[in-house]
Design an enzyme around this catalytic site. Structure first.
Site, PDB file in Angstrom:
ATOM      1  N   SER A  10       0.793  -1.237   0.000  1.00 42.85           N
ATOM      2  CA  SER A  10       0.000   0.000   0.000  1.00 42.85           C
ATOM      3  C   SER A  10       0.821   1.280   0.000  1.00 42.85           C
ATOM      4  O   SER A  10       0.242   2.373  -0.041  1.00 42.85           O
ATOM      5  CB  SER A  10      -0.958   0.009   1.204  1.00 42.85           C
ATOM      6  OG  SER A  10      -2.041  -0.854   0.962  1.00 42.85           O
ATOM      7  N   LYS A  13      -0.080   3.739  -2.656  1.00 42.94           N
ATOM      8  CA  LYS A  13      -1.112   4.780  -2.552  1.00 42.94           C
ATOM      9  C   LYS A  13      -0.505   6.181  -2.454  1.00 42.94           C
ATOM     10  O   LYS A  13      -1.195   7.172  -2.699  1.00 42.94           O
ATOM     11  CB  LYS A  13      -2.016   4.498  -1.354  1.00 42.94           C
ATOM     12  CG  LYS A  13      -2.826   3.194  -1.508  1.00 42.94           C
ATOM     13  CD  LYS A  13      -3.757   2.979  -0.322  1.00 42.94           C
ATOM     14  CE  LYS A  13      -4.640   1.756  -0.529  1.00 42.94           C
ATOM     15  NZ  LYS A  13      -4.085   0.539   0.042  1.00 42.94           N
ATOM     16  N   SER A  65      -5.718   3.203   4.671  1.00 40.99           N
ATOM     17  CA  SER A  65      -5.342   2.359   3.537  1.00 40.99           C
ATOM     18  C   SER A  65      -6.547   1.725   2.851  1.00 40.99           C
ATOM     19  O   SER A  65      -6.507   0.540   2.475  1.00 40.99           O
ATOM     20  CB  SER A  65      -4.365   1.270   3.984  1.00 40.99           C
ATOM     21  OG  SER A  65      -3.483   0.916   2.954  1.00 40.99           O
ATOM     22  N   LYS A 171       3.278   6.644   4.460  1.00 40.69           N
ATOM     23  CA  LYS A 171       2.357   5.560   4.173  1.00 40.69           C
ATOM     24  C   LYS A 171       2.920   4.201   4.574  1.00 40.69           C
ATOM     25  O   LYS A 171       4.076   3.893   4.311  1.00 40.69           O
ATOM     26  CB  LYS A 171       2.016   5.535   2.678  1.00 40.69           C
ATOM     27  CG  LYS A 171       0.894   4.544   2.332  1.00 40.69           C
ATOM     28  CD  LYS A 171      -0.425   5.012   2.882  1.00 40.69           C
ATOM     29  CE  LYS A 171      -1.517   3.957   2.780  1.00 40.69           C
ATOM     30  NZ  LYS A 171      -1.368   2.889   3.799  1.00 40.69           N
TER      31      LYS A 171
END
Length: 325
Positions: A10, A13, A65, A171
């Site tokens: 993730s 992202k 997320s 992130k």
């Protein structure tokens, strides 16, 4: 191994956020489709047909997320997830992240979806230049009316925001294929650092170690102060003979312990000014050049006064006087 090809999970992202911020407005309304509703993994529990502002979905995607949020964003901004992922890849490679290829917007496993630690750092560095990027990535908690939970609250999964002084992003990520991943950032005393760990059992400890190491070696130095008088320039055809010009901002550069910080400061200024002149008008730049010749930073140099042009008759009279002189 900064250039080893890895699965990003993730942390993908982050580039979804960058791509959405560059081409869209935060108040655009995103309509959730079936693709988002059927997303696997971590979700925001979005329903088909929900209408949510893009900016709020970006928070949902980055803080907890939400894979469904990432799909909804991709479909809104790119038409299809595949087209949006292609746009993400193209933009990442334009930024210098040449070891990267995205096939989706959320980071779920795909053999052709990969990046490197260095590439993620390059993307993160660019992200900090965009409006709203840092604000979204560094938010610990936020509430929205559409959240499918009684608390209406999103709480950031990035524990570094609580664990590390000055942490401001970015992130987390995890899949079985990628392992535990983290792109983290912190700012202390004017120095912004970015650290990336991929497939680590101890993402928090490893990231703290990297940031501690970085802050132990780098400090900030103010090379150019805001409002600093740079030079006095003569004025042609003006009611004043000269004017001081000053910097419109500051330049702070990193200083590395034990390294020769050979910054070259280049003054890109005219030899004179020509009336009429307006105070605050940009007339040149001061540039900071790295040893390899690349420009690291620049600041505008501006005028400090309004200066009217001499009248036509005064200009003629001055020419006559100069002729006889």
């Amino acid at each position: 191994n900064p250039d080893q090809r890895m699965f990003p999970a993730s942390t993908t992202k982050m580039m979804t956020l960058i791509t959405a911020l560059e081409g869209n407005q935060l108040d655009e309304i995103v309509t959730v489709g079936p693709g988002a509703y059927n997303a696997g993994g971590s979700t925001l529990w979005l329903d088909v047909g929900e209408k949510i502002p893009l900016g709020e979905l970006l928070y949902g995607m980055m803080l907890i997320s939400g894979n469904d949020g990432a799909i909804a964003i991709a479909e809104h901004c790119g038409g299809t997830v595949a087209d949006f992922a292609a746009k993400m890849t193209q933009r990442a490679q334009e930024l210098g992240a040449t070891g990267t290829n995205f096939t989706n917007a959320n980071g779920l496993p795909d053999s052709n979806h990969y990046t490197t630690a260095r590439d993620l750092a390059i993307m993160a560095k660019y992200g900090f230049t965009l409006p709203n990027f840092e604000e979204i990535c560094s938010t610990k908690e936020i509430s929205f009316s559409w959240i499918h939970d009684d608390t209406k609250l999103l709480r950031n999964e990035n524990q570094m925001l609580w664990l590390y002084r000055g942490a401001n992003g970015i992130k987390t990520g995890y899949t079985d294929a990628a392992g535990r991943c983290l792109v983290t950032a912190a700012k202390q005393n004017g120095v912004q650092l970015i650290a990336v760990v991929l497939d680590s059992l101890y993402i928090w400890n490893d990231s703290i170690f990297l940031l501690d190491y970085g802050f132990s070696r780098v400090s900030s130095q103010s090379l150019i102060k805001s409002g600093e008088v740079v030079k006095t320039l003569p004025i042609i055809s003006g009611r004043r003979k000269s004017m001081q010009v000053k910097t419109a901002g500051e330049i702070i550069m990193p200083v590395f312990e034990g390294d020769d910080n050979a910054y070259e400061i280049v003054y890109d200024l005219p030899e004179s000014l020509t009336a009429p002149i307006t105070a605050g008008e940009t007339i040149g730049k001061i540039r900071v050049i790295l040893p390899d010749g690349t420009e690291a930073a620049a600041v505008d140099v501006v005028t400090t006064l309004d200066v009217e042009q001499k009248s036509f008759f005064r200009l003629i009279w001055d020419k006559i006087k100069s002729f006889f002189a």
